[in-house]
Design an enzyme around this catalytic site. Structure first.
Site, short mmCIF file in Angstrom:
data_model
loop_
_atom_site.label_atom_id
_atom_site.label_comp_id
_atom_site.label_asym_id
_atom_site.label_seq_id
_atom_site.Cartn_x
_atom_site.Cartn_y
_atom_site.Cartn_z
N HIS A 114 -63.81 11.17 76.48
CA HIS A 114 -64.77 10.47 77.33
C HIS A 114 -65.49 10.05 76.51
O HIS A 114 -66.01 10.50 75.37
CB HIS A 114 -65.57 11.80 78.20
CG HIS A 114 -66.30 12.48 77.05
ND1 HIS A 114 -65.74 13.83 76.53
CD2 HIS A 114 -67.62 12.88 77.06
CE1 HIS A 114 -66.77 14.53 75.90
NE2 HIS A 114 -67.86 13.77 76.26
N ASP A 116 -69.94 9.79 76.69
CA ASP A 116 -71.04 10.50 77.14
C ASP A 116 -71.79 9.72 78.27
O ASP A 116 -72.13 8.68 78.12
CB ASP A 116 -72.08 11.02 76.26
CG ASP A 116 -71.51 12.15 75.52
OD1 ASP A 116 -70.72 12.82 75.93
OD2 ASP A 116 -71.86 12.36 74.18
N HIS A 269 -64.75 10.40 72.68
CA HIS A 269 -64.49 11.68 71.83
C HIS A 269 -63.92 12.81 72.54
O HIS A 269 -64.23 12.96 73.94
CB HIS A 269 -65.80 11.89 71.26
CG HIS A 269 -67.27 12.38 72.09
ND1 HIS A 269 -67.54 11.36 72.89
CD2 HIS A 269 -67.34 13.51 72.65
CE1 HIS A 269 -68.53 11.99 73.55
NE2 HIS A 269 -68.65 13.47 73.39
#
Ligand code: SIN
Length: 293
Positions: A114, A116, A269
């Site tokens: 994803h 953030d 990440h």
């Protein structure tokens, strides 16, 4: 002449790019000291050039992490207020540690790829993660370069997705994460109201560098707007698989007191996880970015 004080400006540091599709180590910087304007400007430029910066052995307090993060923009407060650091709501505790049977932090953060806060109208510019306690085994964080993912995408797929929008939802994998991790809290009506699904461009343009990046993730992207469900699912799966090809990915192996700072407009990440009996605790700050375009 007065002796060096801990607030004296930092004057010199080196930038060592990784032999990887992203990332650089900044050597010779102590973030407990004041960062003057020229050094800040070099750090900012390094962040734009390398997308992930690694600062080793940083002995900073939560307040110092917050102060450094604020130099880049306003901070975002995570919807899971249960896992804020007491006294510092800007810090989300990422941890698998339980005290008196209760989790002290979000233990399964990042278990799907994803970027953030892509699930809010104004997602994150970047996030900082500061290691507090690390497991002896595992616990790595992986990063994928979404500019490279766009650059290397087949031309016919580029034509197909440019201009499309996709829905991002905080709740997309929430039930699945709760099934895997029974301690994950039920959300209140107020928390659910804060994370209504949003539409984001499938391909975004970095607001500072002008580079295009893929902006869909297995954690938060639920569907491509305007496409039949099976076509949307098929296309998203192709994009997810392409984004995280090994040649786009850097694996961060944590060292004690590392502070890392990545660009959520350029990278996705993933937390690789660690054995359950090993303690892991990190503090995260999240800096607000722009409305993606
Ligand atoms: C996150 O997704 O912010 C957490 C990453 C990690 O725990 O390695």
């Amino acid at each position: 002449m007065s002796a060096l004080s801990v607030t004296e400006a930092v004057t010199d540091f080196n930038i060592l790019p990784f032999e990887a599709p992203l990332g650089a180590e900044l050597i010779g910087l102590d973030l407990a000291r004041e960062i003057d304007a020229p050094d800040f400007s070099r750090i900012h430029q390094a962040h734009l050039n390398h997308y992930l910066l690694v600062f080793r052995d940083q002995r900073i307090t939560p307040a110092q992490q917050i102060e450094f993060s604020r130099r880049f923009g306003a901070l975002q407060i995570h919807v899971l207020h249960q896992f804020q650091l007491p006294g510092h709501p800007e810090i989300l505790i990422i941890s698998n540690i339980k005290e008196n049977g209760e989790p002290i932090g979000l233990g399964d953060a990042g278990h799907f790829w994803h970027s953030d806060l892509s699930y809010v109208d104004v997602p994150s510019l970047g996030s900082m993660l500061h290691a507090q306690e690390l497991p002896a085994e595992g616990g790595d964080t992986l990063f994928a370069n979404m500019h490279l993912a766009w650059d290397t995408l087949d031309a016919h797929l580029k034509d197909k997705i440019i201009g499309l929008k996709a829905e991002h939802s905080y709740l997309a994998q929430y039930a699945e994460l709760q099934r895997r991790n029974p301690w994950r809290p039920n959300l209140t009506a107020e928390q659910i109201a804060k994370v209504k699904p949003v539409l984001q461009p499938v391909v975004r343009t970095h607001p500072e560098t002008g580079r295009k990046a893929l902006f869909v993730s297995e954690h938060f992207t639920t569907r491509i707007d305007g496409l039949p469900e099976d076509e949307s699912r098929d296309l998203l799966n192709q994009l997810f698989t392409h984004s995280v090809k090994p040649e786009h990915v850097y694996r961060h192996r944590w060292q004690p007191h590392d502070l890392i700072f990545w660009d959520n407009r350029s990278l996705m990440h993933l937390a690789a996880g660690c054995p359950e009996d090993q303690r892991r605790k990190l503090y995260r700050t999240t800096i607000e970015g722009d409305v993606p375009f």
